[in-house]
Design a protein around this motif. Structure first.
Motif, PDB file in Angstrom:
ATOM      1  N   GLY A 110     -37.845  54.659  45.387  1.00 37.21           N
ATOM      2  CA  GLY A 110     -38.367  55.398  44.244  1.00 37.21           C
ATOM      3  C   GLY A 110     -37.516  56.580  43.815  1.00 37.21           C
ATOM      4  N   GLY A 111     -37.110  57.423  44.759  1.00 38.92           N
ATOM      5  CA  GLY A 111     -36.312  58.590  44.409  1.00 38.92           C
ATOM      6  C   GLY A 111     -34.950  58.208  43.850  1.00 38.92           C
ATOM      7  N   SER A 112     -34.303  57.229  44.480  1.00 38.44           N
ATOM      8  CA  SER A 112     -32.999  56.764  44.007  1.00 38.44           C
ATOM      9  C   SER A 112     -33.110  56.109  42.637  1.00 38.44           C
ATOM     10  CB  SER A 112     -32.398  55.777  45.009  1.00 38.44           C
ATOM     11  OG  SER A 112     -32.120  56.398  46.242  1.00 38.44           O
ATOM     12  N   SER A 113     -34.172  55.341  42.438  1.00 40.00           N
ATOM     13  CA  SER A 113     -34.382  54.684  41.150  1.00 40.00           C
ATOM     14  C   SER A 113     -34.636  55.718  40.054  1.00 40.00           C
ATOM     15  CB  SER A 113     -35.556  53.707  41.241  1.00 40.00           C
ATOM     16  OG  SER A 113     -35.682  52.945  40.063  1.00 40.00           O
ATOM     17  N   ASP A 114     -35.436  56.738  40.359  1.00 40.42           N
ATOM     18  CA  ASP A 114     -35.673  57.818  39.393  1.00 40.42           C
ATOM     19  C   ASP A 114     -34.361  58.493  39.003  1.00 40.42           C
ATOM     20  OD1 ASP A 114     -38.394  57.310  39.544  1.00 40.42           O
ATOM     21  OD2 ASP A 114     -38.823  58.995  40.879  1.00 40.42           O
ATOM     22  N   ALA A 115     -33.497  58.721  39.998  1.00 43.62           N
ATOM     23  CA  ALA A 115     -32.209  59.373  39.730  1.00 43.62           C
ATOM     24  C   ALA A 115     -31.334  58.495  38.837  1.00 43.62           C
ATOM     25  CB  ALA A 115     -31.486  59.682  41.039  1.00 43.62           C
ATOM     26  N   ALA A 116     -31.301  57.192  39.127  1.00 45.22           N
ATOM     27  CA  ALA A 116     -30.483  56.277  38.330  1.00 45.22           C
ATOM     28  C   ALA A 116     -30.996  56.183  36.895  1.00 45.22           C
ATOM     29  CB  ALA A 116     -30.477  54.888  38.971  1.00 45.22           C
ATOM     30  N   THR A 117     -32.317  56.120  36.731  1.00 46.13           N
ATOM     31  CA  THR A 117     -32.882  56.075  35.389  1.00 46.13           C
ATOM     32  C   THR A 117     -32.573  57.355  34.629  1.00 46.13           C
ATOM     33  OG1 THR A 117     -34.630  54.506  35.967  1.00 46.13           O
ATOM     34  CG2 THR A 117     -35.062  55.934  34.093  1.00 46.13           C
ATOM     35  N   THR A 118     -32.561  58.477  35.350  1.00 46.20           N
ATOM     36  CA  THR A 118     -32.197  59.746  34.728  1.00 46.20           C
ATOM     37  C   THR A 118     -30.758  59.715  34.224  1.00 46.20           C
ATOM     38  OG1 THR A 118     -33.774  60.963  36.106  1.00 46.20           O
ATOM     39  CG2 THR A 118     -31.973  62.229  35.128  1.00 46.20           C
ATOM     40  N   LEU A 119     -29.836  59.215  35.049  1.00 45.06           N
ATOM     41  CA  LEU A 119     -28.432  59.146  34.634  1.00 45.06           C
ATOM     42  C   LEU A 119     -28.264  58.241  33.417  1.00 45.06           C
ATOM     43  CD1 LEU A 119     -26.661  58.860  38.120  1.00 45.06           C
ATOM     44  CD2 LEU A 119     -26.817  60.886  36.661  1.00 45.06           C
ATOM     45  N   LEU A 120     -28.882  57.070  33.465  1.00 45.05           N
ATOM     46  CA  LEU A 120     -28.741  56.122  32.358  1.00 45.05           C
ATOM     47  C   LEU A 120     -29.480  56.609  31.111  1.00 45.05           C
ATOM     48  CD1 LEU A 120     -29.140  52.944  34.531  1.00 45.05           C
ATOM     49  CD2 LEU A 120     -27.172  53.376  33.077  1.00 45.05           C
ATOM     50  N   GLY A 121     -30.656  57.201  31.328  1.00 43.57           N
ATOM     51  CA  GLY A 121     -31.441  57.675  30.193  1.00 43.57           C
ATOM     52  C   GLY A 121     -30.781  58.826  29.468  1.00 43.57           C
ATOM     53  N   LEU A 122     -30.264  59.803  30.226  1.00 44.25           N
ATOM     54  CA  LEU A 122     -29.620  60.949  29.590  1.00 44.25           C
ATOM     55  C   LEU A 122     -28.261  60.579  29.006  1.00 44.25           C
ATOM     56  CD1 LEU A 122     -30.576  63.851  32.023  1.00 44.25           C
ATOM     57  CD2 LEU A 122     -31.605  63.245  29.821  1.00 44.25           C
ATOM     58  N   ASN A 123     -27.585  59.616  29.617  1.00 47.39           N
ATOM     59  CA  ASN A 123     -26.340  59.112  29.029  1.00 47.39           C
ATOM     60  C   ASN A 123     -26.607  58.569  27.622  1.00 47.39           C
ATOM     61  OD1 ASN A 123     -23.485  58.252  29.175  1.00 47.39           O
ATOM     62  ND2 ASN A 123     -24.319  56.181  29.277  1.00 47.39           N
ATOM     63  N   HIS A 124     -27.741  57.894  27.470  1.00 49.96           N
ATOM     64  CA  HIS A 124     -28.139  57.369  26.152  1.00 49.96           C
ATOM     65  C   HIS A 124     -28.623  58.491  25.230  1.00 49.96           C
ATOM     66  CE1 HIS A 124     -29.739  54.251  23.411  1.00 49.96           C
ATOM     67  NE2 HIS A 124     -30.731  55.103  23.212  1.00 49.96           N
ATOM     68  N   LEU A 125     -29.477  59.360  25.758  1.00 49.46           N
ATOM     69  CA  LEU A 125     -30.078  60.426  24.941  1.00 49.46           C
ATOM     70  C   LEU A 125     -29.027  61.414  24.446  1.00 49.46           C
ATOM     71  CD1 LEU A 125     -33.060  61.402  24.183  1.00 49.46           C
ATOM     72  CD2 LEU A 125     -32.752  63.060  26.012  1.00 49.46           C
ATOM     73  N   TRP A 126     -28.101  61.784  25.329  1.00 50.31           N
ATOM     74  CA  TRP A 126     -27.074  62.762  24.983  1.00 50.31           C
ATOM     75  C   TRP A 126     -25.849  62.124  24.319  1.00 50.31           C
ATOM     76  CZ3 TRP A 126     -27.194  65.482  30.453  1.00 50.31           C
ATOM     77  CH2 TRP A 126     -28.342  66.292  30.537  1.00 50.31           C
ATOM     78  N   GLN A 127     -25.872  60.778  24.204  1.00 48.77           N
ATOM     79  CA  GLN A 127     -24.775  60.033  23.571  1.00 48.77           C
ATOM     80  C   GLN A 127     -23.422  60.362  24.216  1.00 48.77           C
ATOM     81  OE1 GLN A 127     -25.279  61.031  19.363  1.00 48.77           O
ATOM     82  NE2 GLN A 127     -26.668  59.294  19.096  1.00 48.77           N
ATOM     83  N   LEU A 128     -23.410  60.276  25.555  1.00 54.14           N
ATOM     84  CA  LEU A 128     -22.194  60.601  26.308  1.00 54.14           C
ATOM     85  C   LEU A 128     -21.205  59.439  26.350  1.00 54.14           C
ATOM     86  CD1 LEU A 128     -23.814  62.427  29.375  1.00 54.14           C
ATOM     87  CD2 LEU A 128     -22.893  63.454  27.280  1.00 54.14           C
ATOM     88  N   ASN A 129     -21.741  58.214  26.260  1.00 53.84           N
ATOM     89  CA  ASN A 129     -20.907  56.998  26.318  1.00 53.84           C
ATOM     90  C   ASN A 129     -20.158  56.867  27.638  1.00 53.84           C
ATOM     91  OD1 ASN A 129     -21.568  56.099  23.635  1.00 53.84           O
ATOM     92  ND2 ASN A 129     -20.218  57.695  22.853  1.00 53.84           N
ATOM     93  N   TRP A 130     -20.761  57.353  28.713  1.00 54.51           N
ATOM     94  CA  TRP A 130     -20.169  57.139  30.028  1.00 54.51           C
ATOM     95  C   TRP A 130     -20.318  55.670  30.414  1.00 54.51           C
ATOM     96  CZ3 TRP A 130     -20.148  60.834  34.706  1.00 54.51           C
ATOM     97  CH2 TRP A 130     -19.545  62.038  34.360  1.00 54.51           C
ATOM     98  N   SER A 131     -19.345  55.162  31.167  1.00 59.13           N
ATOM     99  CA  SER A 131     -19.403  53.774  31.622  1.00 59.13           C
ATOM    100  C   SER A 131     -20.340  53.646  32.822  1.00 59.13           C
ATOM    101  CB  SER A 131     -18.010  53.289  32.018  1.00 59.13           C
ATOM    102  OG  SER A 131     -17.578  53.952  33.204  1.00 59.13           O
ATOM    103  N   GLU A 132     -20.713  52.414  33.103  1.00 59.31           N
ATOM    104  CA  GLU A 132     -21.552  52.151  34.278  1.00 59.31           C
ATOM    105  C   GLU A 132     -20.836  52.576  35.560  1.00 59.31           C
ATOM    106  OE1 GLU A 132     -22.864  48.010  35.834  1.00 59.31           O
ATOM    107  OE2 GLU A 132     -24.259  48.529  34.210  1.00 59.31           O
ATOM    108  N   ASP A 133     -19.524  52.352  35.617  1.00 55.85           N
ATOM    109  CA  ASP A 133     -18.750  52.757  36.794  1.00 55.85           C
ATOM    110  C   ASP A 133     -18.809  54.270  36.994  1.00 55.85           C
ATOM    111  OD1 ASP A 133     -18.000  50.188  37.425  1.00 55.85           O
ATOM    112  OD2 ASP A 133     -16.018  50.323  36.500  1.00 55.85           O
TER     113      ASP A 133
END
Length: 294
Positions: A110-133
């Protein structure tokens, strides 16, 4: 400082943070730095926490959650958001709302999944265009399980869990029982009776043979609640611990079969039924968002 809204605004982004199961977990050695060398199979479930994100212009990261067990600044969600913010030199902030469904100390990630969703979600929200790697590498500094959630594909994991090989597994229905105890991963891995010399196996043989969970004997010894849950559920279906627990699970070909057993478990042993997924429900959601934005 902005006054945070009590509820998410209409323009917010809501994403799932799905559970995972360790279908097997072998400990094949211990490194000089104390970390254990693992072999494990990760598969996702269509059962998840939920995170909602809304942008802030003042750079503040604010988590809204009813959880009191973890201090705000120590929460992996806040730590993930701040690390991404710092690494990307982003001046934006975010309000983040957490709806918690996955038990803490349950071995469902759960904690790791929350962290990953945060990274992916904010990457989208902030329009950072970071790669999955890039996101997976950043996530590894937060926890060994974070990269598999970032990548979102069922995987065979080696090393400390960060060397991932995507796999295609059957997608059965799982009954997951939740013993009412929080297991300390650190204590399990520090236990002198933990098996640390299981021979390394090839992926093909693990897919054919299923393997086992080397942590299970230690967890059963230390936590009677887990021991009793395994005995009970084993009366209906072969049952195994996920990760370092406390959750235990059995698989079924049909949802009705899993539901039938779930109804026979006592109220003192909460449970849920979910389907195994090779592609994370988070990644399905992100794919939908990308389609809409084009």
């Amino acid at each position: 400082m902005q006054v945070p809204p009590l509820t998410p605004p209409a323009h917010s982004l809501t994403l799932p943070a799905p559970a995972k199961l360790n279908l097997m977990l072998h400990i094949i050695g211990r490194r000089s730095d104390g970390y254990h060398q693992l072999q494990t199979l990760f598969q996702f479930l269509d059962y998840a926490d939920e995170l909602t994100f809304a942008p802030r212009t003042d750079g503040v990261i604010q988590l809204h959650s009813e959880l009191t067990e973890v201090a705000h600044d120590s929460n992996l969600i806040v730590r993930a958001a701040r690390q991404l913010q710092q690494a990307s030199h982003c001046s934006q902030g975010a309000d983040i709302w957490l709806t918690k469904r996955l038990p803490m100390g349950g071995g469902l990630g759960g904690g790791s999944s929350d962290a990953a969703t945060t990274l992916l979600g904010l990457n989208h929200l902030w329009q950072l265009n970071w790669s999955e790697d890039q996101l997976a590498n950043l996530g590894l500094s937060l926890g060994a399980d974070v990269p598999v959630f970032v990548r979102g594909h069922a995987a065979f994991a080696e090393g400390v869990g960060e060397i991932l090989t995507p796999v295609e597994l059957s997608e059965p229905w799982f009954l997951v029982a939740i013993p009412q105890v929080s297991v300390s991963t650190a204590e399990v891995f520090a236990d002198p009776q933990l098996t640390r010399d299981t021979p390394a196996n090839k992926l093909r043989s693990l897919l054919e043979g299923g393997g086992r969970n080397d942590c299970q004997p230690v967890v059963q010894k230390r936590y009677p609640e887990v021991h009793n849950a395994l005995i009970l559920l084993n009366k209906f279906v072969p049952t195994r611990l996920t990760g370092t627990g406390a959750c235990v699970f059995g698989s079924f070909p049909k949802q009705d079969d899993a539901d039938k057993v779930a109804r026979q478990l006592p109220a003192t042993l909460p449970c849920f039924v979910a389907q195994g997924r090779n592609i994370s429900m988070l990644h399905h959601k992100l794919k939908e968002l990308l389609k809409k934005s084009r």
